[in-house]
Design an enzyme around this catalytic site. Structure first.
Site, mmCIF file in Angstrom:
data_model
loop_
_atom_site.group_PDB
_atom_site.id
_atom_site.type_symbol
_atom_site.label_atom_id
_atom_site.label_comp_id
_atom_site.label_asym_id
_atom_site.label_seq_id
_atom_site.Cartn_x
_atom_site.Cartn_y
_atom_site.Cartn_z
ATOM 1 N N SER A 135 0.334 4.135 7.363
ATOM 2 C CA SER A 135 0.935 2.821 7.545
ATOM 3 C C SER A 135 1.739 2.818 8.842
ATOM 4 C CB SER A 135 1.843 2.527 6.334
ATOM 5 O OG SER A 135 2.510 1.305 6.493
ATOM 6 N N LYS A 161 -3.348 1.276 8.780
ATOM 7 C CA LYS A 161 -2.787 0.011 8.278
ATOM 8 C C LYS A 161 -1.702 -0.416 9.242
ATOM 9 C CE LYS A 161 0.556 -0.781 4.572
ATOM 10 N NZ LYS A 161 0.844 -0.582 3.130
ATOM 11 N N LYS A 163 1.385 -2.919 10.085
ATOM 12 C CA LYS A 163 2.334 -3.898 9.573
ATOM 13 C C LYS A 163 2.283 -5.109 10.498
ATOM 14 C CE LYS A 163 4.336 -1.727 6.107
ATOM 15 N NZ LYS A 163 4.395 -2.264 4.736
ATOM 16 N N ASP A 188 -0.742 -5.306 6.662
ATOM 17 C CA ASP A 188 0.205 -5.550 5.571
ATOM 18 C C ASP A 188 1.326 -6.450 6.093
ATOM 19 O OD1 ASP A 188 1.917 -5.496 3.404
ATOM 20 O OD2 ASP A 188 2.281 -3.332 3.448
ATOM 21 N N GLU A 213 -2.896 -7.320 3.167
ATOM 22 C CA GLU A 213 -2.019 -6.992 2.043
ATOM 23 C C GLU A 213 -0.826 -7.944 2.003
ATOM 24 O OE1 GLU A 213 -0.861 -2.886 2.260
ATOM 25 O OE2 GLU A 213 0.675 -3.050 0.722
ATOM 26 N N ASP A 238 0.332 -6.430 -3.205
ATOM 27 C CA ASP A 238 1.258 -5.305 -3.390
ATOM 28 C C ASP A 238 2.432 -5.843 -4.219
ATOM 29 O OD1 ASP A 238 3.328 -3.437 -3.125
ATOM 30 O OD2 ASP A 238 3.166 -3.188 -0.973
ATOM 31 N N LYS A 262 1.440 0.906 -6.923
ATOM 32 C CA LYS A 262 2.635 1.729 -6.707
ATOM 33 C C LYS A 262 3.326 1.870 -8.053
ATOM 34 C CE LYS A 262 3.769 0.111 -2.018
ATOM 35 N NZ LYS A 262 4.646 -0.827 -1.261
ATOM 36 N N GLY A 290 2.488 3.562 -0.955
ATOM 37 C CA GLY A 290 3.545 4.557 -0.783
ATOM 38 C C GLY A 290 4.844 3.855 -0.489
HETATM 39 O O1 OSB Z 1 4.583 -2.482 1.745
HETATM 40 O O2 OSB Z 1 3.434 -0.724 1.505
HETATM 41 C C1 OSB Z 1 4.510 -1.259 1.780
HETATM 42 C C2 OSB Z 1 7.015 1.421 2.872
HETATM 43 C C3 OSB Z 1 8.161 0.959 2.269
HETATM 44 C C4 OSB Z 1 8.120 -0.232 1.568
HETATM 45 C C5 OSB Z 1 6.931 -0.950 1.460
HETATM 46 C C6 OSB Z 1 5.757 -0.466 2.039
HETATM 47 C C7 OSB Z 1 5.821 0.722 2.790
HETATM 48 C C8 OSB Z 1 4.679 1.276 3.509
HETATM 49 C C9 OSB Z 1 4.680 2.752 3.801
HETATM 50 O O3 OSB Z 1 3.775 0.600 3.941
HETATM 51 C C10 OSB Z 1 3.776 3.493 2.913
HETATM 52 C C11 OSB Z 1 3.951 4.988 2.999
HETATM 53 O O4 OSB Z 1 3.373 5.598 3.917
HETATM 54 O O5 OSB Z 1 4.661 5.578 2.150
HETATM 55 MG MG MG Z 2 2.699 -3.265 1.151
#
Ligand code: OSB
Ligand code: MG
Length: 371
Positions: A135, A161, A163, A188, A213, A238, A262, A290
């Site tokens: 991510s 991925k 953001k 995402d 996402e 999510d 999650k 994650g």
């Molecule tokens: O939206 O998936 C998410 C991290 C913290 C809070 C929300 C998200 C995330 C990540 C990181 O996208 C995922 C990871 O590598 O742990």
């Molecule tokens: Mg997410």
């Protein structure tokens, strides 16, 4: 199993690099770890709540207090404690899924260590290695983003991925596509858009993204269903998927074609498995999300990611994507072809380095449980 003591430990760990999302930037993690002592074994859990209530309403201080003052007394009252009894015992407390999940994970770990059984096998995993994605946070500029993505691709990650948020979406996606060709790519938004942005989000269609996402608000399930009719990129949820029932509802109304699972968001690994099962029954693929976990939470995520319907690469990245020196447990490493091994030892299958923990501890609280 009899619960004897709980330890609530807060640790502070700097991230290798700041992680920017549409809801804020994190430079370090303030993490709540739970250690249970029982008559048969010790068990560890990690609470994935952030320092501030930005991703969801939970945050580390709140989770700490709700565990100590409201969840622990209920858990302590369970005769013959087992993983399956945790959820029902805590169900009268409204919300707080991340706090509940941390406790359930510690109970799972203790029980499974006592039986010599790996969490992956207990949950029903069928793979011993899982494809890992990464991510990538919002960058300061396109060249900066390309450099970061280049590094992750050199590491061997199976998918990227990005953001996104309004103003950082079409251009970064185009730049990554142009530079890196047909790399597996998804985005995402962490709920940063509204349905009025549908035309903007449709401009992502030509880039053949695996999924988008959580583009809209957590409670905007109908909006996602409407958006799904207006864009070609598959919608993945999510934040909106708070339970197996929420997953069933979202799928039924056409709000998502893919689900990010999650355990912290749905109240534990047993409910996460039910989300997996509901999605499998509906032909909806899932992947493991994650929350920037340490080795404790990451070990559990990898076990979950071994289940059969986890057919897309997860945010199950290697330890060095998060920490300069992951010393809480043995490190997770990325292996060719972009996979991470599912732990195979009893329980979480990792050993917590308690000496190192001491060095990064900001507070520790222990409660004896007398019954
Ligand atoms: O939206 O998936 C998410 C991290 C913290 C809070 C929300 C998200 C995330 C990540 C990181 O996208 C995922 C990871 O590598 O742990
Ligand atoms: Mg997410």
């Amino acid at each position: 199993m009899k619960l004897q003591e709980i330890e609530l430990r807060r640790i502070r760990l700097p991230l290798v690099a700041p992680f920017r999302t549409s809801f804020g930037v994190e430079h370090e993690r303030d993490i709540l770890l739970v250690k249970l002592t029982t008559d048969v074994a010790e068990g560890w859990g990690e609470c994935v709540a952030g320092a501030e209530p930005l991703y969801s309403s939970e945050y580390a201080d709140g989770a700490h207090r709700v565990i100590r003052d409201h969840l622990l007394p209920r858990l302590a009252g369970v005769p013959d404690l087992s993983p399956a009894r945790v959820g029902p015992a805590l169900a009268t407390v409204e919300g707080h899924p991340m706090a509940k999940a941390a406790l359930e994970l510690a109970v799972l770990d203790a029980e499974l260590r006592a039986h010599g059984m790996p969490l992956a096998g207990y949950l029903g995993a069928v793979r011993d290695k899982v494809p890992a994605g990464v991510s990538v946070g919002i960058a300061g500029s396109i060249p900066e983003l390309l450099e970061v993505v280049d590094g992750y691709l050199a590491d061997g990650y199976a998918r990227i991925k990005l953001k996104i948020q309004p103003g950082w979406d079409v251009e970064p996606v185009r730049a990554v596509r142009e530079r890196f060709g047909d790399v597996v790519l998804q985005v995402d938004a962490n709920a940063a858009y509204t349905l009025a942005d549908a035309p903007r989000l449709a401009r992502l269609d030509p880039f053949d993204l695996l999924l988008i996402e959580q583009p809209l608000a957590t409670d905007d399930v109908r909006g996602h269903a409407e958006l799904a009719r207006r864009v070609r990129t598959p919608i993945c949820l999510d934040e909106s998927i708070t339970s197996a029932r929420a997953a069933a509802d979202a799928i039924a109304v056409g709000a998502c074609a893919i689900v990010n699972v999650k355990a912290g968001r749905v109240g534990g690994f047993l409910e996460a498995r039910r989300v997996h099962d509901v999605c499998a029954a509906n032909g909806v693929p899932v992947w493991c999300g994650g929350m920037l976990e340490t080795g404790v939470g990451r070990a559990a995520n990898l076990a979950l990611a071994g289940l059969p319907n986890f057919t897309l690469p997860g945010d199950t990245s290697a330890s060095d994507r998060y920490w300069r020196r992951e010393l809480i447990t043995e490190p997770f490493v990325l292996e060719p072809p972009g996979v991470v091994r599912v732990p195979s030892g009893p329980g979480l299958g990792v050993t917590v380095d308690e000496e190192f923990l001491e060095a990064i501890t900001t507070s520790v609280e222990r409660r004896r449980v007398d019954r």
